[in-house]
Each structure stands twice: as structure tokens, then as C-alpha cells.
Design an enzyme around this catalytic site. Structure first.
Site, PDB file in Angstrom:
ATOM      1  N   SER A   1       0.853  -1.192   0.000  1.00 15.81           N
ATOM      2  CA  SER A   1       0.000   0.000   0.000  1.00 15.81           C
ATOM      3  C   SER A   1       0.887   1.240   0.000  1.00 15.81           C
ATOM      4  O   SER A   1       2.090   1.157   0.304  1.00 15.81           O
ATOM      5  CB  SER A   1      -0.865  -0.004   1.266  1.00 15.81           C
ATOM      6  OG  SER A   1      -1.481   1.248   1.477  1.00 15.81           O
TER       7      SER A   1
ATOM      8  N   TYR B   1      -3.680  -0.738   9.963  1.00 18.07           N
ATOM      9  CA  TYR B   1      -3.463  -0.915   8.520  1.00 18.07           C
ATOM     10  C   TYR B   1      -2.072  -0.419   8.132  1.00 18.07           C
ATOM     11  O   TYR B   1      -1.320  -1.095   7.427  1.00 18.07           O
ATOM     12  CB  TYR B   1      -4.548  -0.154   7.760  1.00 18.07           C
ATOM     13  CG  TYR B   1      -4.543  -0.407   6.257  1.00 18.07           C
ATOM     14  CD1 TYR B   1      -5.114  -1.567   5.729  1.00 18.07           C
ATOM     15  CD2 TYR B   1      -3.981   0.505   5.373  1.00 18.07           C
ATOM     16  CE1 TYR B   1      -5.115  -1.803   4.363  1.00 18.07           C
ATOM     17  CE2 TYR B   1      -3.983   0.278   4.007  1.00 18.07           C
ATOM     18  CZ  TYR B   1      -4.557  -0.875   3.503  1.00 18.07           C
ATOM     19  OH  TYR B   1      -4.552  -1.102   2.151  1.00 18.07           O
TER      20      TYR B   1
ATOM     21  N   LYS C   1       0.870  -2.757   6.650  1.00 16.05           N
ATOM     22  CA  LYS C   1       1.420  -2.584   5.296  1.00 16.05           C
ATOM     23  C   LYS C   1       2.884  -2.138   5.334  1.00 16.05           C
ATOM     24  O   LYS C   1       3.656  -2.479   4.442  1.00 16.05           O
ATOM     25  CB  LYS C   1       0.561  -1.596   4.502  1.00 16.05           C
ATOM     26  CG  LYS C   1      -0.871  -2.094   4.244  1.00 16.05           C
ATOM     27  CD  LYS C   1      -0.915  -3.351   3.379  1.00 16.05           C
ATOM     28  CE  LYS C   1      -2.339  -3.750   3.017  1.00 16.05           C
ATOM     29  NZ  LYS C   1      -2.414  -4.941   2.160  1.00 16.05           N
TER      30      LYS C   1
HETATM   31  P1  NAD Z   1     -11.664  -5.439  -1.178  1.00 16.76           P
HETATM   32  O1  NAD Z   1     -12.194  -5.181   0.180  1.00 16.76           O
HETATM   33  O2  NAD Z   1     -12.555  -5.254  -2.359  1.00 16.76           O
HETATM   34  O3  NAD Z   1     -11.011  -6.873  -1.260  1.00 16.76           O
HETATM   35  C1  NAD Z   1     -10.383  -7.491  -0.164  1.00 16.76           C
HETATM   36  C2  NAD Z   1     -10.322  -8.977  -0.426  1.00 16.76           C
HETATM   37  O4  NAD Z   1      -9.755  -9.626   0.725  1.00 16.76           O
HETATM   38  C3  NAD Z   1     -11.707  -9.581  -0.629  1.00 16.76           C
HETATM   39  O5  NAD Z   1     -11.626 -10.571  -1.619  1.00 16.76           O
HETATM   40  C4  NAD Z   1     -11.990 -10.207   0.721  1.00 16.76           C
HETATM   41  O6  NAD Z   1     -12.909 -11.288   0.639  1.00 16.76           O
HETATM   42  C5  NAD Z   1     -10.595 -10.687   1.100  1.00 16.76           C
HETATM   43  N1  NAD Z   1     -10.505 -10.957   2.527  1.00 16.76           N
HETATM   44  C6  NAD Z   1     -10.640 -10.065   3.534  1.00 16.76           C
HETATM   45  N2  NAD Z   1     -10.568 -10.709   4.719  1.00 16.76           N
HETATM   46  C7  NAD Z   1     -10.369 -12.028   4.437  1.00 16.76           C
HETATM   47  C8  NAD Z   1     -10.233 -13.195   5.240  1.00 16.76           C
HETATM   48  N3  NAD Z   1     -10.303 -13.160   6.574  1.00 16.76           N
HETATM   49  N4  NAD Z   1     -10.059 -14.384   4.612  1.00 16.76           N
HETATM   50  C9  NAD Z   1     -10.007 -14.455   3.269  1.00 16.76           C
HETATM   51  N5  NAD Z   1     -10.139 -13.383   2.466  1.00 16.76           N
HETATM   52  C10 NAD Z   1     -10.322 -12.187   3.049  1.00 16.76           C
HETATM   53  O7  NAD Z   1     -10.430  -4.450  -1.300  1.00 16.76           O
HETATM   54  P2  NAD Z   1      -9.283  -4.290  -2.390  1.00 16.76           P
HETATM   55  O8  NAD Z   1      -9.069  -2.840  -2.540  1.00 16.76           O
HETATM   56  O9  NAD Z   1      -9.502  -5.116  -3.601  1.00 16.76           O
HETATM   57  O10 NAD Z   1      -8.047  -4.858  -1.540  1.00 16.76           O
HETATM   58  C11 NAD Z   1      -7.149  -5.838  -2.002  1.00 16.76           C
HETATM   59  C12 NAD Z   1      -5.798  -5.579  -1.385  1.00 16.76           C
HETATM   60  O11 NAD Z   1      -5.287  -4.351  -1.898  1.00 16.76           O
HETATM   61  C13 NAD Z   1      -5.807  -5.422   0.128  1.00 16.76           C
HETATM   62  O12 NAD Z   1      -4.676  -6.048   0.685  1.00 16.76           O
HETATM   63  C14 NAD Z   1      -5.742  -3.927   0.321  1.00 16.76           C
HETATM   64  O13 NAD Z   1      -5.191  -3.566   1.553  1.00 16.76           O
HETATM   65  C15 NAD Z   1      -4.856  -3.527  -0.836  1.00 16.76           C
HETATM   66  N6  NAD Z   1      -4.918  -2.128  -1.226  1.00 16.76           N
HETATM   67  C16 NAD Z   1      -6.034  -1.580  -1.756  1.00 16.76           C
HETATM   68  C17 NAD Z   1      -6.019  -0.234  -2.144  1.00 16.76           C
HETATM   69  C18 NAD Z   1      -7.206   0.444  -2.779  1.00 16.76           C
HETATM   70  O14 NAD Z   1      -7.127   1.642  -3.074  1.00 16.76           O
HETATM   71  N7  NAD Z   1      -8.308  -0.229  -3.032  1.00 16.76           N
HETATM   72  C19 NAD Z   1      -4.876   0.528  -1.971  1.00 16.76           C
HETATM   73  C20 NAD Z   1      -3.753  -0.065  -1.415  1.00 16.76           C
HETATM   74  C21 NAD Z   1      -3.776  -1.398  -1.053  1.00 16.76           C
END
Ligand code: NAD
Length: 251
Positions: free
Chosen positions: A143, A156, A160
């Protein structure tokens, strides 16, 4: 896609692949030729339909990664789809509250999914990848909070930032044994993870105003970085955290 970026015949395990960035990564890896094992606690059928439509094999493994209980089973079930060549640790959660009010429960929940499970899943897959000495790729989804502090997301940011360090440590231990460990740091993408931010007009405006590209990321903007790090083109790359952020960190 071909040559240095070709993933034909490779098997990729992607956690949290039912939606958002995980789904986009799974589809991009499948477009590059990989078969997909999607690991998570939610229904994976939409991702399965998209991967199969590309003519690639797909398998879903149900697992709640908030504890280590499913780790051995995830590796065993993933292996039934073929040798795991690529692991993408994408599943992650976020909890928001002022640092002064932040609870132990919110601290533990985030650290367990975003850091503890990532380490032990990586360990389990690395043991499998090293057993036949064919190596592999591990890609952690970090992140901007691997580089910056943020606000109202203490666990968080800790998770990260820890993940960036863990990526470097694992790269140092496993680079010489054929496993490339790297991370991608997504900027601000339109997914469930950022729903609360996008719903807050003030925060949303502040964020948008700082992104040089002038728009939030679309999950499809992330897939190419994952394909690159999984591909032969990245064979000499170890321990990096690659920002895909519309220029945010350059500002
Ligand atoms: P999202 O919430 O749409 O997806 C998160 C995923 O993690 C989902 O598939 C959810 O089912 C899974 N998950 C959560 N807890 C779980 C558990 N206990 N067991 C199994 N699966 C679990 O969000 P996203 O934005 O697609 O996030 C994906 C990754 O990207 C994450 O690690 C998030 O921190 C990171 N991220 C996202 C952003 C953003 O802007 N969206 C930015 C930086 C990092």
C-alpha cells in the site's frame, strides 16, 4: 502477450480474488496464460467465469485467512490444480478510527489478515516451491501506507509497513533459492476497501487533488504490474515494492 511476459502453463494462487484488486490480478494473470486458484472466504464464481472465459483453468479454495487454521489445507487444495508457481497475497482488510480510540480487536483483526497470514501462507507455499527446486514468485499487495503514515488507520499502516519489510526479508532469504518475492503498492483504487473514503466528499476531494494522473485507479490498472512481477521479465527483481499510484508518491 508472449515471450518475456508469458505465463502459459503456470499456476497462480491469488487470495481475496472474488472482487476488487484480487479479481483484476487474477484476470490479468489468466490473460497472460496462467491457471488460477482463487483463495478466500467469499463466493468466487464471478472471477471463475471471467478466468474460464479466457480458456484458463480455475479452482476456488474456501478459506478464512483471519487465522492460520486453513494454511496447510490451502496449499494441499491448491496443489490439486497443479504445481503452485505464483502466490499473490492480496487479501486484506482495513479498520478506521482515531489512534486515541483504536481498539485491540481492530488492531488484531487487521494484523492477522494483512501480515500474520501472509507470512505463514508464504512460508507454506515457499516450502512447496523449494521442495522440487523449481522456485516461484510471491507477490504481496502492499500500500502507499507502506511508505506513508496515513490517518485513522493505525493497524493498517503498521501491517502494510510491516509487509514491505517482510517482502525484503523473504527476498533476502529466498532470492538465491529461486523464489522472487516482491510487492506492489497500489495507490487509491475504486474498490470496497476505499468505499468510506470515496463517500467522504472532503477526503475524497483531497485525495483526488493530489493524484497527478487526475483520477482514482481502476482495478484493471493494476494487473500489468502483477503480470510483470510474475513473469520471466522480472527474474532478476527481488525485494522491491512497486508503486502503481497514478504518480502519488512522486508528488
Ligand atoms: P476489497 O475489500 O474489495 O477486497 C479485499 C479482499 O480480501 C476480498 O476478496 C476479501 O474477501 C478478502 N478478505 C478479507 N478478509 C479475508 C479473510 N479473513 N479471509 C479471506 N479473504 C479475506 O479491497 P481491495 O481494494 O480489492 O483490496 C485488495 C488488497 O489491496 C488489500 O490487501 C488492500 O489492503 C490492498 N490495497 C487496496 C487499495 C485500494 O485503493 N483499493 C490501496 C492499497 C492497497
Amino acid at each position: 502477450m508472449g515471450g518475456a511476459f508469458d505465463l502459459s502453463g503456470r499456476n497462480a494462487v491469488v487470495t481475496g480474488a472474488n472482487t476488487g484488486l484480487g479479481q483484476a490480478i487474477a484476470v490479468a494473470l489468466a490473460e497472460a496464460g496462467a491457471g488460477i486458484v482463487a483463495v478466500g472466504r467469499s463466493d468466487m464464481s464471478e472471477t471463475g467465469d471471467r478466468v474460464r472465459a479466457l480458456g484458463r483453468p480455475f479452482r476456488a479454495v474456501t478459506a478464512d485467512l483471519s487465522s492460520l487454521e486453513p494454511v496447510a489445507r490451502v496449499v494441499a487444495e491448491a496443489e490439486t490444480a497443479g504445481r503452485p508457481d505464483i502466490l499473490v497475497n492480496n487479501a486484506g482488510i482495513i479498520r478506521r478510527a482515531d489512534a486515541l480510540d483504536f481498539s485491540e480487536a481492530d488492531w488484531d483483526a487487521v494484523m492477522d489478515v494483512n501480515l500474520k497470514s501472509v507470512f505463514f501462507l508464504s512460508q507454506a507455499f515457499a516450502r512447496r516451491m523449494l521442495a522440487d527446486e523449481r522456485g516461484g514468485r510471491i507477490i504481496n499487495i502492499a500500500s502507499l501506507l507502506s511508505f506513508q503514515g496515513g490517518i485513522r488507520i493505525p493497524s493498517y499502516t503498521a501491517s502494510k509497513s510491516g509487509l514491505a519489510g517482510l517482502t525484503r526479508l523473504l527476498a533476502c532469504e529466498w532470492a538465491g533459492r529461486g523464489i522472487n518475492v516482491n510487492a506492489i503498492a497500489p495507490g487509491y483504487f475504486i474498490t470496497n476497501n476505499t468505499e468510506a473514503l470515496r463517500a467522504d466528499p472532503e477526503r475524497s476531494g483531497q485525495i483526488l487533488g493530489r493524484i497527478p494522473a487526475g483520477h482514482w485507479g481502476d482495478p484493471r490498472d493494476l494487473g500489468g504490474a502483477a503480470v510483470f512481477l510474475a513473469s520471466p521479465a522480472a527474474s532478476y527483481i527481488h525485494g522491491i515494492v512497486l508503486p502503481v499510484d497514478g504518480g502519488w508518491l512522486a508528488r
